[in-house]
Scaffold this motif. Structure first.
Motif, PDB file in Angstrom:
ATOM      1  N   LEU A 129       0.828  -1.209   0.000  1.00 18.02           N
ATOM      2  CA  LEU A 129       0.000   0.000   0.000  1.00 18.02           C
ATOM      3  C   LEU A 129       0.864   1.260   0.000  1.00 18.02           C
ATOM      4  O   LEU A 129       0.581   2.225  -0.719  1.00 18.02           O
ATOM      5  CB  LEU A 129      -0.918   0.001   1.218  1.00 18.02           C
ATOM      6  CG  LEU A 129      -1.819   1.230   1.367  1.00 18.02           C
ATOM      7  CD1 LEU A 129      -2.788   1.355   0.205  1.00 18.02           C
ATOM      8  CD2 LEU A 129      -2.582   1.183   2.681  1.00 18.02           C
ATOM      9  N   ASN A 130       1.927   1.248   0.786  1.00 20.75           N
ATOM     10  CA  ASN A 130       2.825   2.407   0.837  1.00 20.75           C
ATOM     11  C   ASN A 130       3.422   2.703  -0.536  1.00 20.75           C
ATOM     12  O   ASN A 130       3.491   3.856  -0.965  1.00 20.75           O
ATOM     13  CB  ASN A 130       3.938   2.162   1.857  1.00 20.75           C
ATOM     14  CG  ASN A 130       4.896   3.336   1.951  1.00 20.75           C
ATOM     15  OD1 ASN A 130       4.494   4.465   2.199  1.00 20.75           O
ATOM     16  ND2 ASN A 130       6.172   3.076   1.728  1.00 20.75           N
ATOM     17  N   ILE A 132       2.145   1.855  -3.469  1.00 21.44           N
ATOM     18  CA  ILE A 132       1.069   2.313  -4.351  1.00 21.44           C
ATOM     19  C   ILE A 132       0.790   3.799  -4.120  1.00 21.44           C
ATOM     20  O   ILE A 132       0.586   4.562  -5.066  1.00 21.44           O
ATOM     21  CB  ILE A 132      -0.208   1.468  -4.126  1.00 21.44           C
ATOM     22  CG1 ILE A 132       0.012   0.027  -4.614  1.00 21.44           C
ATOM     23  CG2 ILE A 132      -1.414   2.073  -4.839  1.00 21.44           C
ATOM     24  CD1 ILE A 132      -0.995  -0.977  -4.076  1.00 21.44           C
ATOM     25  N   LYS A 133       0.822   4.226  -2.863  1.00 21.04           N
ATOM     26  CA  LYS A 133       0.502   5.608  -2.518  1.00 21.04           C
ATOM     27  C   LYS A 133       1.657   6.580  -2.744  1.00 21.04           C
ATOM     28  O   LYS A 133       1.451   7.738  -3.081  1.00 21.04           O
ATOM     29  CB  LYS A 133       0.070   5.693  -1.040  1.00 21.04           C
ATOM     30  CG  LYS A 133      -1.224   4.962  -0.731  1.00 21.04           C
ATOM     31  CD  LYS A 133      -2.413   5.648  -1.372  1.00 21.04           C
ATOM     32  CE  LYS A 133      -3.716   4.948  -1.011  1.00 21.04           C
ATOM     33  NZ  LYS A 133      -4.862   5.493  -1.741  1.00 21.04           N
ATOM     34  N   THR A 134       2.888   6.113  -2.512  1.00 18.05           N
ATOM     35  CA  THR A 134       4.038   7.044  -2.551  1.00 18.05           C
ATOM     36  C   THR A 134       5.016   6.795  -3.691  1.00 18.05           C
ATOM     37  O   THR A 134       5.855   7.647  -3.980  1.00 18.05           O
ATOM     38  CB  THR A 134       4.840   6.950  -1.239  1.00 18.05           C
ATOM     39  OG1 THR A 134       5.486   5.667  -1.182  1.00 18.05           O
ATOM     40  CG2 THR A 134       3.958   7.148  -0.018  1.00 18.05           C
ATOM     41  N   HIS A 221      -6.671  -3.896  -6.283  1.00 20.32           N
ATOM     42  CA  HIS A 221      -6.298  -2.539  -5.896  1.00 20.32           C
ATOM     43  C   HIS A 221      -5.120  -2.466  -4.927  1.00 20.32           C
ATOM     44  O   HIS A 221      -4.479  -1.421  -4.820  1.00 20.32           O
ATOM     45  CB  HIS A 221      -7.506  -1.821  -5.282  1.00 20.32           C
ATOM     46  CG  HIS A 221      -8.584  -1.572  -6.285  1.00 20.32           C
ATOM     47  ND1 HIS A 221      -9.589  -2.476  -6.563  1.00 20.32           N
ATOM     48  CD2 HIS A 221      -8.795  -0.512  -7.112  1.00 20.32           C
ATOM     49  CE1 HIS A 221     -10.367  -1.974  -7.508  1.00 20.32           C
ATOM     50  NE2 HIS A 221      -9.919  -0.792  -7.860  1.00 20.32           N
ATOM     51  N   GLN A 222      -4.840  -3.555  -4.205  1.00 16.63           N
ATOM     52  CA  GLN A 222      -3.697  -3.558  -3.286  1.00 16.63           C
ATOM     53  C   GLN A 222      -3.459  -4.978  -2.771  1.00 16.63           C
ATOM     54  O   GLN A 222      -4.384  -5.790  -2.760  1.00 16.63           O
ATOM     55  CB  GLN A 222      -3.953  -2.618  -2.108  1.00 16.63           C
ATOM     56  CG  GLN A 222      -5.113  -3.024  -1.200  1.00 16.63           C
ATOM     57  CD  GLN A 222      -5.378  -2.014  -0.101  1.00 16.63           C
ATOM     58  OE1 GLN A 222      -6.293  -1.199  -0.201  1.00 16.63           O
ATOM     59  NE2 GLN A 222      -4.595  -2.071   0.963  1.00 16.63           N
TER      60      GLN A 222
END
Length: 310
Positions: A129-130, A132-134, A221-222
């Motif tokens: 997730l990290n 994917i977000k950053t 999605h994750q």
């Protein structure tokens, strides 16, 4: 078989304390190898291999390599989520997904003789997730969870995914693997190391239970953390192919689902799983587990208790 065992010992660096122990291990090794060879002759669509666990009985293997929700006190959990943000996306997902190809999966890790699969599973989905977000892939600390998350979870003695996510949220995140490296044993919480937070989360959500379509929407999605029954013989020696072996729904292990796909040669649908038993196990540490077409719980109970950080 003695020669085969000697070669295996050399390859895996195995040393026994005395001849009595060596003789005992040779007998177990012999029985496991025979069973592996017999299984592979059945052409079940996946293969078993003589891996690093070949001198362990299945009971010994299960005791040291699993570790999901062993204590009944965990079931008083208040943090069960009600929302599922991918609820309306079950029909609009890609036909295949592999988060490794998107740079959201750290290299395979090894929990060794510590039943903290729950920590590795939670960390793997958080690392994903990290990224994917950053856009940054950072290896996070399982040892911080083993040492510091002790009000519900019990380090090498087992734990739960939801409680791990709750701990991470309430303590402001996790530090990196580099700052708080993995030791493979229960330790005392190092507050100084743990204080340097690298990645934080707002909380977690549970995927609706026993619903592989909902799990598919989430994994699209994750990466998602799941409990499975991973302590059986077929699991212990899995070497490749789409796993369709013997396993029930008594969840005893935790892994991360990092994708899904369809096998080209026979059209078998599968979940792509990241395990924490080192690169010598499975397909270089990964596994394909049959997806759909069976009980609603999914093979090995993979759809029973999935959750992911948000």
């Amino acid at each position: 078989m003695i020669e085969k065992h000697e070669k295996w010992m050399n390859f895996h660096g195995r040393v026994y304390k005395d001849e009595v122990e060596k003789s005992k291990r040779l007998k177990i090794f012999n029985e496991n190898v025979k069973r592996i060879e017999a299984s592979n002759k059945l052409n079940r669509g996946f293969t078993l291999g003589v891996n690093a666990f070949a001198d362990l009985t299945n009971e010994e293997f299960r005791a040291s390599r699993t570790g999901y929700k062993r204590q009944s006190k965990h079931f008083n959990l208040k943090s069960k989520s009600k929302s599922f943000k991918y609820e309306n996306l079950t029909n609009s997902v890609s036909s295949t997904m592999d988060w490794r190809k998107k740079g959201a999966v750290t290299p395979i890790k090894n929990q060794e003789d510590c039943g903290c699969c729950w920590a590795f599973s939670a960390v793997a989905s958080m690392e994903g997730l990290n990224q994917i977000k950053t856009g940054k892939l950072v290896s996070l600390s399982e040892q911080e969870l083993v040492d510091c998350d002790t009000s519900f979870d019990e380090g090498c003695e087992g734990g739960l995914l939801d409680t791990a996510f709750e701990f991470i949220k309430s303590h402001g995140g996790l530090t990196t693997e580099a700052k708080y490296p993995y030791m493979g044993t229960d330790g005392t919480c190092n507050a100084k190391r743990a204080a340097i937070k690298s990645v934080s989360i707002h909380g977690h959500e549970d995927v609706p239970e026993n619903n592989e379509d909902a799990l598919l929407a989430a994994v699209a999605h994750q990466p998602v953390s799941v409990g499975i029954e991973g302590g059986g013989f077929d699991f212990q020696f899995y070497a490749g192919g789409v796993f369709n072996g013997e396993c029930g729904t008594e969840l005893d292990h935790a892994v991360a689902v990092i994708g899904y796909g369809v096998e080209e040669k026979d059209g078998s649908k599968y979940w792509l799983v990241k395990n924490s038993w080192g690169k010598e196990w499975g397909e270089k540490g990964y596994m394909k587990i049959k997806r759909g077409g069976g009980a609603k719980q999914g093979l090995c109970g993979i759809a029973m208790k999935p959750s992911y950080p948000i």
